[in-house]
Scaffold this motif. Structure first.
Motif, mmCIF file in Angstrom:
data_model
loop_
_atom_site.group_PDB
_atom_site.id
_atom_site.type_symbol
_atom_site.label_atom_id
_atom_site.label_comp_id
_atom_site.label_asym_id
_atom_site.label_seq_id
_atom_site.Cartn_x
_atom_site.Cartn_y
_atom_site.Cartn_z
ATOM 1 N N THR A 121 -1.336 -3.190 1.280
ATOM 2 C CA THR A 121 -1.401 -4.651 1.705
ATOM 3 C C THR A 121 -1.600 -4.800 3.471
ATOM 4 N N GLU A 172 -7.424 0.902 -5.398
ATOM 5 C CA GLU A 172 -6.635 1.964 -6.119
ATOM 6 C C GLU A 172 -6.222 1.506 -7.483
ATOM 7 N N VAL A 173 -6.729 0.271 -7.851
ATOM 8 C CA VAL A 173 -6.235 -0.333 -9.035
ATOM 9 C C VAL A 173 -7.443 0.254 -10.075
ATOM 10 N N GLU A 201 5.389 -1.331 0.133
ATOM 11 C CA GLU A 201 4.638 -0.950 -1.304
ATOM 12 C C GLU A 201 5.498 -0.312 -2.115
ATOM 13 N N PHE A 206 -7.406 -3.425 -3.378
ATOM 14 C CA PHE A 206 -7.287 -3.134 -5.030
ATOM 15 C C PHE A 206 -8.422 -2.100 -5.162
ATOM 16 N N MET A 249 0.106 -0.603 -4.294
ATOM 17 C CA MET A 249 -1.139 -1.604 -3.705
ATOM 18 C C MET A 249 -0.882 -1.582 -2.165
ATOM 19 N N THR A 262 4.684 -4.642 -6.397
ATOM 20 C CA THR A 262 3.022 -5.299 -6.486
ATOM 21 C C THR A 262 3.376 -6.691 -6.576
#
Length: 68
Positions: free
Chosen positions: A3, A64-65, A36, A62, A1, A39
């Motif tokens: 950031t 790619e969640v 990365e 988010f 994820m 998480t």
């Protein structure tokens, strides 16, 4: 994820150690988040976002969640 932690930390002229102390984790955790390799839990994501005064969605990506 992905950031924005590193970007926000540098903008606020904070070291990894200072941010880690402020949100109750180790410097290594901040390093792992920025690279990365880790998480954040929902609680940690909330603490970091609240520290910067931003919604979680503005600090953590988010997109790619996977949806359930």
């Amino acid at each position: 994820m992905k950031t924005r932690i590193q970007e926000l930390r540098k903008k606020h002229k904070l070291s990894q150690e200072e941010l880690a102390s402020a949100v109750g984790v180790t410097r290594q955790t901040i390093t792992s988040l920025e690279c990365e390799k880790y998480t954040a839990s929902l609680v940690l994501a909330y603490k970091i976002s609240k520290y910067f005064g931003l919604p979680i969605e503005e600090v953590f990506d988010f997109s790619e969640v996977e949806e359930l």
